[in-house]
Design a protein around this motif. Structure first.
Motif, PDB file in Angstrom:
ATOM      1  N   ALA A   1     -30.428  23.602  26.512  1.00 43.59           N
ATOM      2  CA  ALA A   1     -31.477  22.603  26.293  1.00 43.59           C
ATOM      3  C   ALA A   1     -30.862  21.253  25.938  1.00 43.59           C
ATOM      4  N   PHE A   2     -29.820  21.253  25.131  1.00 46.21           N
ATOM      5  CA  PHE A   2     -29.144  20.010  24.765  1.00 46.21           C
ATOM      6  C   PHE A   2     -28.515  19.354  25.991  1.00 46.21           C
ATOM      7  N   THR A   3     -27.890  20.153  26.857  1.00 44.49           N
ATOM      8  CA  THR A   3     -27.284  19.619  28.072  1.00 44.49           C
ATOM      9  C   THR A   3     -28.328  18.974  28.967  1.00 44.49           C
ATOM     10  N   LEU A   4     -29.472  19.626  29.125  1.00 39.39           N
ATOM     11  CA  LEU A   4     -30.548  19.053  29.937  1.00 39.39           C
ATOM     12  C   LEU A   4     -31.083  17.759  29.330  1.00 39.39           C
ATOM     13  N   ALA A   5     -31.184  17.707  28.016  1.00 39.62           N
ATOM     14  CA  ALA A   5     -31.661  16.496  27.349  1.00 39.62           C
ATOM     15  C   ALA A   5     -30.681  15.348  27.526  1.00 39.62           C
ATOM     16  N   VAL A   6     -29.384  15.642  27.477  1.00 39.12           N
ATOM     17  CA  VAL A   6     -28.375  14.596  27.679  1.00 39.12           C
ATOM     18  C   VAL A   6     -28.420  14.106  29.124  1.00 39.12           C
ATOM     19  N   ILE A   7     -28.590  15.017  30.074  1.00 38.35           N
ATOM     20  CA  ILE A   7     -28.701  14.614  31.478  1.00 38.35           C
ATOM     21  C   ILE A   7     -29.935  13.737  31.680  1.00 38.35           C
ATOM     22  N   ALA A   8     -31.050  14.105  31.065  1.00 37.62           N
ATOM     23  CA  ALA A   8     -32.266  13.287  31.166  1.00 37.62           C
ATOM     24  C   ALA A   8     -32.036  11.901  30.569  1.00 37.62           C
ATOM     25  N   ASN A   9     -31.299  11.839  29.479  1.00 39.19           N
ATOM     26  CA  ASN A   9     -30.987  10.563  28.848  1.00 39.19           C
ATOM     27  C   ASN A   9     -30.111   9.699  29.760  1.00 39.19           C
ATOM     28  N   ILE A  10     -29.136  10.297  30.407  1.00 37.98           N
ATOM     29  CA  ILE A  10     -28.260   9.557  31.316  1.00 37.98           C
ATOM     30  C   ILE A  10     -29.044   9.035  32.513  1.00 37.98           C
ATOM     31  N   VAL A  11     -29.922   9.878  33.061  1.00 37.58           N
ATOM     32  CA  VAL A  11     -30.752   9.448  34.187  1.00 37.58           C
ATOM     33  C   VAL A  11     -31.663   8.301  33.773  1.00 37.58           C
ATOM     34  N   ALA A  12     -32.225   8.383  32.580  1.00 35.33           N
ATOM     35  CA  ALA A  12     -33.096   7.306  32.093  1.00 35.33           C
ATOM     36  C   ALA A  12     -32.317   6.014  31.910  1.00 35.33           C
ATOM     37  N   MET A  13     -31.081   6.093  31.452  1.00 34.05           N
ATOM     38  CA  MET A  13     -30.275   4.878  31.292  1.00 34.05           C
ATOM     39  C   MET A  13     -29.895   4.286  32.640  1.00 34.05           C
ATOM     40  N   ILE A  14     -29.576   5.139  33.609  1.00 31.61           N
ATOM     41  CA  ILE A  14     -29.206   4.644  34.938  1.00 31.61           C
ATOM     42  C   ILE A  14     -30.387   3.959  35.610  1.00 31.61           C
ATOM     43  N   THR A  15     -31.570   4.561  35.481  1.00 34.24           N
ATOM     44  CA  THR A  15     -32.759   3.978  36.103  1.00 34.24           C
ATOM     45  C   THR A  15     -33.396   2.892  35.231  1.00 34.24           C
ATOM     46  N   GLN A  16     -32.797   2.627  34.078  1.00 29.56           N
ATOM     47  CA  GLN A  16     -33.234   1.587  33.143  1.00 29.56           C
ATOM     48  C   GLN A  16     -34.676   1.777  32.671  1.00 29.56           C
ATOM     49  N   ILE A  17     -35.023   3.032  32.413  1.00 28.78           N
ATOM     50  CA  ILE A  17     -36.329   3.334  31.825  1.00 28.78           C
ATOM     51  C   ILE A  17     -36.233   3.057  30.327  1.00 28.78           C
ATOM     52  N   GLN A  18     -37.151   2.263  29.807  1.00 27.46           N
ATOM     53  CA  GLN A  18     -37.139   1.899  28.403  1.00 27.46           C
ATOM     54  C   GLN A  18     -38.080   2.820  27.623  1.00 27.46           C
ATOM     55  N   ALA A  19     -37.639   4.021  27.351  1.00 27.75           N
ATOM     56  CA  ALA A  19     -38.418   4.968  26.559  1.00 27.75           C
ATOM     57  C   ALA A  19     -37.541   5.473  25.420  1.00 27.75           C
ATOM     58  N   VAL A  20     -37.899   5.137  24.212  1.00 23.03           N
ATOM     59  CA  VAL A  20     -37.107   5.513  23.041  1.00 23.03           C
ATOM     60  C   VAL A  20     -37.118   7.022  22.845  1.00 23.03           C
ATOM     61  N   TRP A  21     -38.227   7.668  23.186  1.00 24.91           N
ATOM     62  CA  TRP A  21     -38.330   9.113  22.951  1.00 24.91           C
ATOM     63  C   TRP A  21     -37.319   9.898  23.781  1.00 24.91           C
ATOM     64  N   ILE A  22     -36.905   9.357  24.921  1.00 26.41           N
ATOM     65  CA  ILE A  22     -35.894  10.056  25.726  1.00 26.41           C
ATOM     66  C   ILE A  22     -34.559  10.060  24.987  1.00 26.41           C
ATOM     67  N   GLY A  23     -34.272   8.986  24.294  1.00 29.59           N
ATOM     68  CA  GLY A  23     -33.038   8.924  23.514  1.00 29.59           C
ATOM     69  C   GLY A  23     -33.020   9.933  22.378  1.00 29.59           C
ATOM     70  N   PHE A  24     -34.171  10.147  21.763  1.00 31.80           N
ATOM     71  CA  PHE A  24     -34.261  11.112  20.664  1.00 31.80           C
ATOM     72  C   PHE A  24     -34.455  12.539  21.144  1.00 31.80           C
ATOM     73  N   LEU A  25     -34.660  12.718  22.436  1.00 36.81           N
ATOM     74  CA  LEU A  25     -34.902  14.052  22.993  1.00 36.81           C
ATOM     75  C   LEU A  25     -33.723  14.993  22.751  1.00 36.81           C
ATOM     76  N   ALA A  26     -32.531  14.462  22.787  1.00 41.23           N
ATOM     77  CA  ALA A  26     -31.340  15.294  22.585  1.00 41.23           C
ATOM     78  C   ALA A  26     -31.186  15.750  21.139  1.00 41.23           C
ATOM     79  N   LEU A  27     -31.821  15.049  20.201  1.00 40.50           N
ATOM     80  CA  LEU A  27     -31.690  15.440  18.795  1.00 40.50           C
ATOM     81  C   LEU A  27     -32.458  16.714  18.459  1.00 40.50           C
ATOM     82  N   VAL A  28     -33.498  17.004  19.238  1.00 40.14           N
ATOM     83  CA  VAL A  28     -34.318  18.186  18.947  1.00 40.14           C
ATOM     84  C   VAL A  28     -33.483  19.466  19.022  1.00 40.14           C
TER      85      VAL A  28
END
Length: 70
Positions: A17-44
């Motif tokens: 789950a952590f690996t998937l959250a980090v991948i989602a975070n990287i994809v969001a940064m590459i596509t420049q999506i400005q969603a703070v909750w994606i950054g905190f998704l890996a902390l769960v």
């Protein structure tokens, strides 16, 4: 199934789950999506992953010292 095996299995699933959250975070940064909750998704999964990892790390040392005390 022993408690040790349950914790090991939970740790494995949390790591996925952590690996998937980090991948989602990287994809969001590459596509420049400005969603703070994606950054905190890996902390769960990271917080319980830390707890289970510390347990799995310390368990052999604790059981060895308990067996030597007998």
């Amino acid at each position: 199934m022993s408690t040790h095996m349950w914790i090991r299995q939970i740790h494995r699933w949390l790591s996925m789950a952590f690996t998937l959250a980090v991948i989602a975070n990287i994809v969001a940064m590459i596509t420049q999506i400005q969603a703070v909750w994606i950054g905190f998704l890996a902390l769960v999964p990271l917080i319980p992953l830390l707890a289970t990892g510390l347990y799995l790390f310390a368990r052999p040392y604790v059981s060895r010292s308990v067996n030597e005390a007998r």
